[in-house]
Design an enzyme around this catalytic site. Sequence first.
Site, PDB file in Angstrom:
ATOM      1  N   PRO A   2      45.397  38.096  31.843  1.00  0.00           N
ATOM      2  CA  PRO A   2      45.803  38.365  33.161  1.00  0.00           C
ATOM      3  C   PRO A   2      44.624  38.141  34.308  1.00  0.00           C
ATOM      4  O   PRO A   2      43.585  38.993  33.974  1.00  0.00           O
ATOM      5  CB  PRO A   2      46.265  39.730  33.250  1.00  0.00           C
ATOM      6  CG  PRO A   2      46.750  40.192  31.903  1.00  0.00           C
ATOM      7  CD  PRO A   2      45.894  39.409  31.118  1.00  0.00           C
ATOM      8  N   GLU A   3      44.662  37.107  35.054  1.00  0.00           N
ATOM      9  CA  GLU A   3      43.705  37.153  36.163  1.00  0.00           C
ATOM     10  C   GLU A   3      44.360  36.948  37.378  1.00  0.00           C
ATOM     11  O   GLU A   3      45.556  37.566  37.510  1.00  0.00           O
ATOM     12  CB  GLU A   3      42.903  35.636  36.162  1.00  0.00           C
ATOM     13  CG  GLU A   3      42.534  35.294  34.739  1.00  0.00           C
ATOM     14  CD  GLU A   3      41.786  34.067  34.582  1.00  0.00           C
ATOM     15  OE1 GLU A   3      41.337  33.538  35.640  1.00  0.00           O
ATOM     16  OE2 GLU A   3      41.579  33.438  33.416  1.00  0.00           O
ATOM     17  N   LYS A  59      41.650  41.701  40.225  1.00  0.00           N
ATOM     18  CA  LYS A  59      42.653  41.613  39.072  1.00  0.00           C
ATOM     19  C   LYS A  59      43.394  43.142  38.854  1.00  0.00           C
ATOM     20  O   LYS A  59      43.784  43.316  37.739  1.00  0.00           O
ATOM     21  CB  LYS A  59      41.836  41.440  37.863  1.00  0.00           C
ATOM     22  CG  LYS A  59      41.331  39.950  37.641  1.00  0.00           C
ATOM     23  CD  LYS A  59      40.449  39.820  36.414  1.00  0.00           C
ATOM     24  CE  LYS A  59      39.467  38.421  36.602  1.00  0.00           C
ATOM     25  NZ  LYS A  59      38.514  38.441  35.514  1.00  0.00           N
ATOM     26  N   ARG A 256      31.444  33.683  26.823  1.00  0.00           N
ATOM     27  CA  ARG A 256      32.911  32.965  26.853  1.00  0.00           C
ATOM     28  C   ARG A 256      32.806  31.665  26.678  1.00  0.00           C
ATOM     29  O   ARG A 256      31.893  31.044  27.182  1.00  0.00           O
ATOM     30  CB  ARG A 256      33.475  33.373  28.315  1.00  0.00           C
ATOM     31  CG  ARG A 256      33.438  34.669  28.979  1.00  0.00           C
ATOM     32  CD  ARG A 256      34.178  35.473  28.752  1.00  0.00           C
ATOM     33  NE  ARG A 256      33.696  36.803  29.215  1.00  0.00           N
ATOM     34  CZ  ARG A 256      33.572  37.190  30.457  1.00  0.00           C
ATOM     35  NH1 ARG A 256      33.982  36.204  31.341  1.00  0.00           N
ATOM     36  NH2 ARG A 256      33.448  38.425  30.760  1.00  0.00           N
TER      37      ARG A 256
END
Length: 268
Positions: A2-3, A59, A256
Amino acid sequence: MPELPEVETVRIQLEDDLIGQVIRGSTLQWSRTLEGSSKIDFDQSILDQKITALRRRGKYLIIQLQTEHIVIHLRMTGRLYICDSAKGLDRWVRWSLHLDRKYLCFSDARKFGRIYVSSDLAELEKKLGPEPLTLSPVQWIELFHGQRAGLKSFLLNQKKLAGVGNIYADETLFEAKVHPLTLACDLEPSQARSLGATLQRQLTRAIAHEGSTISWYRKPDGSQGETQKHFQVYGKSDQPCPCCQMPLEKIKVAQRSTVYCPSCQRRV
DNA sequence: CGTGGGACCTGAACGC
DNA sequence: TGCGTTCAGGTCCCAC
């Protein structure tokens, strides 16, 4: 994961179900999901309050009550849905909010999600940069000005810009043809404006497609988003670049995985 | 100020 | 079949 677009989709779908409802209590199945206060204090501060709005900041999802806010972060695997039982519909329910004749359930396989109550949002604001969808062209130039961080790291830094995560950072940098390690301060003003506009296009389109379902994300109604069907680079390392057919490369940036095209996204 | 690593977590995918 | 390993990543925290 979820962004901003996923959280916004959740907000839109839950809004009508929640506004006007009165809090009757809560159930906590995994204690670390609740942070900042004890379960007893948490319940006491929200009990009998009416939900007046459902908001999003970065977010974070914010359930606005008359004198309090319930702040929710889904992290990686958090889901929210309305259900007839506090136990929810799956084996990962960590918390639920009791309303009149229905429950808001928080399911979270990885247990990274967090919920807390706060009477004012100043603490939250301190952690967050501006909302990307409200920035003007001039504000984008100011945002990147003098920032010596690499762009991928910068876009992921919530204190600089709220709401962007790994997916939309990679997709945006690809569409804007900017190398992820380019320093933010090295962008020409026109490139800064253009990168901002590209990010806004990506986010707006993702909201229209109701978010990206990679693995865990689901809309409150249980269905998947559609945005993943439009990915150009995210999760596509070693596949041909949709633009020049060169193999896409995967590197680690700020812990990341980052996928980009070494030919289209040249380093400045 | 900026980066890099670890911690928090568990399910899915993969190697043998 | 089943065990072990690796990967996924948002945020916080600490070290440099």
